[in-house]
Design an enzyme around this catalytic site. Structure first.
Site, PDB file in Angstrom:
ATOM      1  N   ALA A 250      10.137   2.194  32.723  1.00  0.00           N
ATOM      2  CA  ALA A 250      10.258   1.029  31.729  1.00  0.00           C
ATOM      3  C   ALA A 250      11.805   0.556  31.619  1.00  0.00           C
ATOM      4  CB  ALA A 250       9.617   1.358  30.245  1.00  0.00           C
ATOM      5  N   ALA A 251      12.779   1.452  32.178  1.00  0.00           N
ATOM      6  CA  ALA A 251      14.176   1.027  32.211  1.00  0.00           C
ATOM      7  C   ALA A 251      14.335  -0.476  32.533  1.00  0.00           C
ATOM      8  CB  ALA A 251      15.073   1.902  32.997  1.00  0.00           C
ATOM      9  N   GLY A 252      13.437  -0.992  33.685  1.00  0.00           N
ATOM     10  CA  GLY A 252      13.620  -2.244  34.133  1.00  0.00           C
ATOM     11  C   GLY A 252      12.998  -3.184  33.007  1.00  0.00           C
ATOM     12  N   ASP A 253      12.201  -2.622  32.519  1.00  0.00           N
ATOM     13  CA  ASP A 253      11.407  -3.617  31.284  1.00  0.00           C
ATOM     14  C   ASP A 253      12.255  -3.712  29.966  1.00  0.00           C
ATOM     15  OD1 ASP A 253       9.249  -3.583  32.881  1.00  0.00           O
ATOM     16  OD2 ASP A 253       8.219  -1.900  31.989  1.00  0.00           O
TER      17      ASP A 253
HETATM   18  O1  RIB Z   1       7.636  -0.743  34.360  1.00  0.00           O
HETATM   19  C1  RIB Z   1       6.959   0.533  33.847  1.00  0.00           C
HETATM   20  C2  RIB Z   1       5.462   0.239  33.764  1.00  0.00           C
HETATM   21  O2  RIB Z   1       5.147   0.168  34.926  1.00  0.00           O
HETATM   22  C3  RIB Z   1       4.642   1.383  33.253  1.00  0.00           C
HETATM   23  O3  RIB Z   1       4.494   1.339  32.057  1.00  0.00           O
HETATM   24  C4  RIB Z   1       3.227   1.401  33.956  1.00  0.00           C
HETATM   25  O4  RIB Z   1       2.078   0.668  33.061  1.00  0.00           O
HETATM   26  C5  RIB Z   1       3.668   0.349  35.236  1.00  0.00           C
HETATM   27  O5  RIB Z   1       3.037  -0.987  34.926  1.00  0.00           O
END
Ligand code: RIB
Length: 308
Positions: A250-253
């Protein structure tokens, strides 16, 4: 007043297995422990944008199963509009199986479930939610037609569009030309362009190819090496912050949420990239997708202390 962002995308329940190392084909290994958290690139980017200061609407589809129901309650508790958190009666909630090694690197297998049935018609019904948004954010864990329609609607409402092309897949010229900010990582940038990145000096060439393919701005995220930005007028390189990495999931998120917030607040591009870069770095310091997403105050304080 906070800026309005609409996020369209996936919600998954993440099963995180801490493994001593990634295993080989045919091998069985033991995980040290199992943690279950809410994730999915769409939901992570929606929660990140909210924590980083935006008013967020999130369009997603969950299953009508145990996980889907509890995820729905959680998203509503977090202040997301329940009208656009759709339920699918036939298909289970999306799940992600995440192996996490001691260095914090991961390998993810996603079972899309109800994310696959988030349709163009769902989106059309959500049309009023596009009114007054500053930015539109999406990724590729939902059907590509839905992504295309989302980008088109965003443009119709004159919103800034940001696409995180993850997981990687080929993109049409139309999708690329509807994208104001394309935010791939190194691997995604290589697979979209067909160009290999052998050394850092290859980045301008890869980004230039993406611009030629139709996007207006490219941000290639480089994990521990920071990021590279390019548009028609300028190139910017920013180093990553040194942090103790626990889990890169989730760093990219967090980066996407940070970028969407900063740009829609009208921050200049370099400042927006620094904000996003810091949010991304913070997300690597804790276990799990959503538990690791930082708040605006944390990111701002960190940036202020760095510049002293
Ligand atoms: O970017 C991270 C996400 O990728 C995770 O939370 C997982 O669900 C996948 O979709």
């Amino acid at each position: 007043m906070s800026t309005k962002i609409l996020v369209l995308g996936s919600s998954n329940v993440d099963l995180i297995l801490r493994v001593p190392r990634f295993h080989h084909p045919g091998e069985t290994i033991r995980a040290d422990n199992l943690t279950t958290v809410f994730g999915g690139k769409g939901a992570n980017q929606a929660i990140a944008s909210k924590r980083l200061g935006a008013e967020v609407t999130f369009i997603t589809r969950l299953g009508n199963d145990y996980y889907g129901k509890s995820y729905r309650r959680y998203l509503i508790e977090k202040g997301l509009n329940q009208k656009s958190i759709l339920a699918d009666k036939k298909v289970p909630t999306g799940m992600a199986f995440i192996e996490l090694d001691p260095k914090g690197e991961n390998r993810i297998v996603v079972s899309p479930g109800s994310n696959s049935s988030l349709s163009v018609d769902d989106l059309r019904r959500c049309d009023p939610l596009f009114g007054k948004i500053k930015a539109f954010v999406t990724q590729l864990e939902i059907p590509i037609e839905t992504v295309r329609m989302g980008l088109k609607m965003a443009k119709r409402y004159a919103a800034l569009s940001l696409l995180n092309p993850s997981p990687s897949r080929p993109l049409s010229a139309e999708i690329l030309s509807l994208t104001d900010f394309l935010v791939p990582n190194e691997l995604e940038a290589q697979s979209l362009t067909g160009l290999k990145m052998r050394k850092d000096q290859d980045l301008p060439r890869i980004a230039a190819r993406l611009l030629k393919m139709g996007v207006k701005n490219v941000v290639i995220t480089l994990g521990p090496k920071g990021l590279f930005f390019k548009n028609r007028d300028e190139e910017i390189r920013i180093k990553a912050f040194r942090v103790k990495v626990v889990d890169t999931t989730a760093a990219g998120d967090a980066f996407m949420g940070g970028l969407a917030c900063a740009l829609s607040e009208g921050k200049p591009i370099r400042e927006a990239l620094i904000f996003a870069n810091t949010a991304g770095a913070f997300a690597t310091t804790k276990l799990g997708a959503q538990p690791s997403l930082p708040f605006k105050k944390e990111v701002e304080t960190f940036i202020k202390n760095q510049s002293k």
